[in-house]
Scaffold this active site. Structure first.
Site, mmCIF file in Angstrom:
data_model
loop_
_atom_site.group_PDB
_atom_site.id
_atom_site.type_symbol
_atom_site.label_atom_id
_atom_site.label_comp_id
_atom_site.label_asym_id
_atom_site.label_seq_id
_atom_site.Cartn_x
_atom_site.Cartn_y
_atom_site.Cartn_z
ATOM 1 N N LYS A 71 0.821 -1.228 0.000
ATOM 2 C CA LYS A 71 0.000 0.000 0.000
ATOM 3 C C LYS A 71 0.849 1.270 0.000
ATOM 4 C CE LYS A 71 -4.080 -1.881 2.289
ATOM 5 N NZ LYS A 71 -5.019 -1.719 3.413
ATOM 6 N N GLY A 132 -4.880 2.722 17.116
ATOM 7 C CA GLY A 132 -3.987 2.398 16.005
ATOM 8 C C GLY A 132 -3.563 3.639 15.251
ATOM 9 N N ALA A 133 -2.364 3.573 14.674
ATOM 10 C CA ALA A 133 -1.863 4.705 13.878
ATOM 11 C C ALA A 133 -1.094 4.199 12.662
ATOM 12 C CB ALA A 133 -0.997 5.614 14.743
ATOM 13 N N GLY A 134 -1.488 3.025 12.155
ATOM 14 C CA GLY A 134 -0.902 2.499 10.922
ATOM 15 C C GLY A 134 -1.661 3.035 9.716
ATOM 16 N N ALA A 136 -4.147 1.748 7.814
ATOM 17 C CA ALA A 136 -5.612 1.649 7.824
ATOM 18 C C ALA A 136 -6.185 2.663 8.814
ATOM 19 C CB ALA A 136 -6.042 0.240 8.202
ATOM 20 N N ASN A 156 -2.301 4.890 20.443
ATOM 21 C CA ASN A 156 -1.421 3.934 19.766
ATOM 22 C C ASN A 156 -0.295 3.514 20.693
ATOM 23 O OD1 ASN A 156 -0.831 2.524 17.301
ATOM 24 N ND2 ASN A 156 0.993 3.785 17.129
ATOM 25 N N ARG A 157 0.159 2.248 20.491
ATOM 26 C CA ARG A 157 1.296 1.751 21.283
ATOM 27 C C ARG A 157 2.478 2.711 21.164
ATOM 28 N NH1 ARG A 157 3.660 -3.930 19.376
ATOM 29 N NH2 ARG A 157 3.828 -2.705 17.467
ATOM 30 N N GLY A 244 -15.763 -6.460 11.360
ATOM 31 C CA GLY A 244 -14.807 -5.915 10.388
ATOM 32 C C GLY A 244 -15.188 -6.130 8.932
HETATM 33 P P1 ATR Z 1 -2.161 -1.489 8.755
HETATM 34 O O1 ATR Z 1 -1.665 -1.124 7.380
HETATM 35 O O2 ATR Z 1 -3.069 -2.690 8.755
HETATM 36 O O3 ATR Z 1 -2.762 -0.339 9.494
HETATM 37 P P2 ATR Z 1 0.295 -1.214 10.247
HETATM 38 O O4 ATR Z 1 0.574 0.042 9.495
HETATM 39 O O5 ATR Z 1 1.405 -2.199 10.428
HETATM 40 O O6 ATR Z 1 -0.883 -2.023 9.570
HETATM 41 O O7 ATR Z 1 -0.304 -0.811 11.694
HETATM 42 C C1 ATR Z 1 -0.538 -1.737 12.711
HETATM 43 C C2 ATR Z 1 -1.117 -1.009 13.923
HETATM 44 O O8 ATR Z 1 -1.331 -1.975 14.983
HETATM 45 C C3 ATR Z 1 -0.198 0.040 14.534
HETATM 46 O O9 ATR Z 1 -0.990 1.052 15.112
HETATM 47 C C4 ATR Z 1 0.555 -0.760 15.599
HETATM 48 O O10 ATR Z 1 1.095 0.007 16.651
HETATM 49 P P3 ATR Z 1 2.580 0.656 16.518
HETATM 50 O O11 ATR Z 1 2.408 1.883 15.686
HETATM 51 O O12 ATR Z 1 2.988 0.962 17.910
HETATM 52 O O13 ATR Z 1 3.426 -0.383 15.849
HETATM 53 C C5 ATR Z 1 -0.568 -1.604 16.140
HETATM 54 N N1 ATR Z 1 -0.052 -2.812 16.803
HETATM 55 C C6 ATR Z 1 0.486 -3.884 16.212
HETATM 56 N N2 ATR Z 1 0.819 -4.813 17.144
HETATM 57 C C7 ATR Z 1 0.475 -4.288 18.363
HETATM 58 C C8 ATR Z 1 0.536 -4.752 19.718
HETATM 59 N N3 ATR Z 1 1.033 -5.947 20.013
HETATM 60 N N4 ATR Z 1 0.076 -3.935 20.697
HETATM 61 C C9 ATR Z 1 -0.443 -2.724 20.402
HETATM 62 N N5 ATR Z 1 -0.541 -2.228 19.138
HETATM 63 C C10 ATR Z 1 -0.085 -2.998 18.135
#
Ligand code: ATR
Length: 262
Positions: A71, A132-134, A136, A156-157, A244
């Site tokens: 993406k 979340g902040a990835g 999606a 976000n983590r 979802g």
């Molecule tokens: P996508 O494209 O599906 O959004 P991504 O960009 O990899 O995938 O984002 C994954 C999200 O899940 C992020 O917000 C990630 O947090 P970080 O930014 O801190 O990495 C979150 N995430 C993934 N594993 C996690 C975990 N074990 N605990 C908390 N948040 C998690």
């Protein structure tokens, strides 16, 4: 029947076996009465540029959907982008123009909103917590702000990513209060999990379920499993829940019509 006149569409991914676009979009093409077929293309990350150069060379290729892990890299390879893809920094769909130019778009956010509405839920005016902040999550954050949520808190983590995303959304959509904050659902009308927590068996819920207000709506973007630990906990608290899958179902309609140019 596939003939020499059939327009070709694709979905690119690595791995490829899990994609759902072929089984969901081909029936839509039939419903719409268009002579088109969508097939899976397994594109390893190191071969994306080669694949894209090839796609530009096929006059009968209408476009392709883009999923993990392409993406963001595909964003950089497009000749032009729609406003959402430009803001979010990622594409999940590309249309090939007759001259071979590739136009990228991003429907994760609008698909999520359409999925909520298809199930009778309205984001406008809702105090919203987004986990979340990835990629999606970013698409959904911009879409929620555009739809006029009452306020948006991003948890976000990695806190710096939530802060950065909140600043970008606030700058793009003035008038909606947007901030980074803790993953505490108390006081929110709408809580959305856009992290990958819940995908793996044994994952804990991404927030403390005891803090959920039974009046809240709790939504997921994870499709498999359908009932994630978060949704199960929310249901047990008496919250309304939103799965979802509708996000993908609605999004594929948007992707299909974008690729068709309709
Ligand atoms: P996508 O494209 O599906 O959004 P991504 O960009 O990899 O995938 O984002 C994954 C999200 O899940 C992020 O917000 C990630 O947090 P970080 O930014 O801190 O990495 C979150 N995430 C993934 N594993 C996690 C975990 N074990 N605990 C908390 N948040 C998690």
């Amino acid at each position: 029947m596939i003939t020499g006149k059939t327009r070709l569409f694709g979905v690119i991914a690595d791995p490829i076996h899990h994609v759902r676009a072929p089984q969901m979009l081909n029936p839509l093409f039939l419903d719409w009465g268009v002579d088109a077929v969508l097939v899976p293309f397994h594109v390893p990350p190191g071969r994306l540029a080669d694949a894209v150069a090839g796609f530009k060379a096929f006059p009968n290729l209408g476009g392709f959907a883009v999923t993990i892990p392409h993406k963001e890299s595909m964003h950089a390879l497009c000749d032009d982008l729609d406003q959402t893809a430009r803001r979010v920094g990622a594409v999940n769909c590309v249309r090939r123009e007759p001259d071979g130019r590739l136009i990228g778009a991003m429907f994760d956010g609008s698909g999520f909103i359409a999925g909520m509405r298809a199930h009778g839920f309205e984001p406008r005016g809702q105090k919203t917590l987004l986990l979340g902040a990835g990629g999606a999550a970013a698409a959904i954050a911009f879409a929620l702000a555009d739809e006029g949520v009452a306020r948006l808190v991003i948890a976000n983590r990695t806190i710096s990513k939530a802060q950065d995303m909140a600043a970008r959304v606030a700058a793009a959509v003035p008038g909606v209060p947007v901030a980074a904050g803790p993953a505490d659902p108390a006081g929110f009308d709408l809580i959305i999990n856009a992290t990958s927590v819940g995908l793996k068996a044994g994952d804990p819920p991404p927030l403390d379920p005891d803090r959920l207000d039974p009046a809240s709506l709790v939504a997921e973007i994870i499709m498999d499993p359908e009932m994630t630990p978060l949704l199960a906990a929310a249901k047990a608290r008496g919250c309304r829940i939103h799965f979802g899958r509708p996000m993908l179902a609605e999004q594929l309609k948007l992707i299909g019509s974008f690729m068709m140019g309709t």
